[in-house]
Design an enzyme around this catalytic site. Structure first.
Site: not given
Length: 177
Positions: A6, A130, A165, A168
């Site tokens: 997340t 992350s 990412c 995400t």
């Protein structure tokens, strides 16, 4: 395997602090298990906002312990965070929690780390998870170069992190305190 992945980003501008988080929960390194989880929430009679990242079970445990500290210390954010850190360091099981939180009330924004550290970020911006470094860079640039509000900056920073990412996504929750 653990559930994780997340990005949480917090921005302070003027009298408001916004915390944004995406909704992705990843199982291991390659399975999106859930896309619309809510990892930013209001606690303590809506006076405090928290966003959590890391192992799901550990993040829930950490947030529950923090909320109990807020109740115990009448909503004093810093005191609650310090007491939680002391509790965490003294608890052999708790020390192994793999989670982090950003917590904020009207005046203060803190990162509570997985090792029990408490960090008051510089410059009115912080991010964890992350995609945290991507969101942090984006939020710093937007804060410095625009007049956007805290909530818009936090959302845009998450959108940018989501483009970079794989852990995400663009299901974003934003809360302002």
């Amino acid at each position: 395997m653990e559930f994780r992945g997340t990005t949480i980003c917090a921005v302070k501008r003027g009298d408001s602090i916004a915390i944004a988080g995406d909704g992705q929960v990843t199982f291991g390194d390659n399975v999106i298990f859930k896309a619309n989880a809510v990892k930013v929430k209001r606690i303590y009679d809506d006076k405090v906002v928290i966003g959590f990242a890391g192992s799901v079970a550990d993040a829930f445990s950490l947030s529950e312990k923090f909320e109990k500290m807020l109740q115990k210390f009448s909503g004093n954010l810093m005191r609650s965070a310090v007491e939680l850190a002391e509790l965490w360091r003294g608890d052999r099981v708790g020390r192994k929690l793999e989670a982090m939180m950003i917590v904020a009330d009207k005046e203060t924004m803190l990162i509570v780390s997985g090792g029990g550290e408490i960090i008051e970020p510089d410059g009115g911006v912080c991010a964890i998870g992350s995609g945290g470094n991507y969101a942090l860079a984006a939020a710093r640039a937007l804060l410095k170069e625009t007049e956007l509000t805290a909530d818009v900056i936090a959302r845009k920073a998450l959108e940018i992190a989501g483009e970079l990412c794989v852990f995400t996504n663009d299901h974003i929750t934003v809360e302002v305190v």
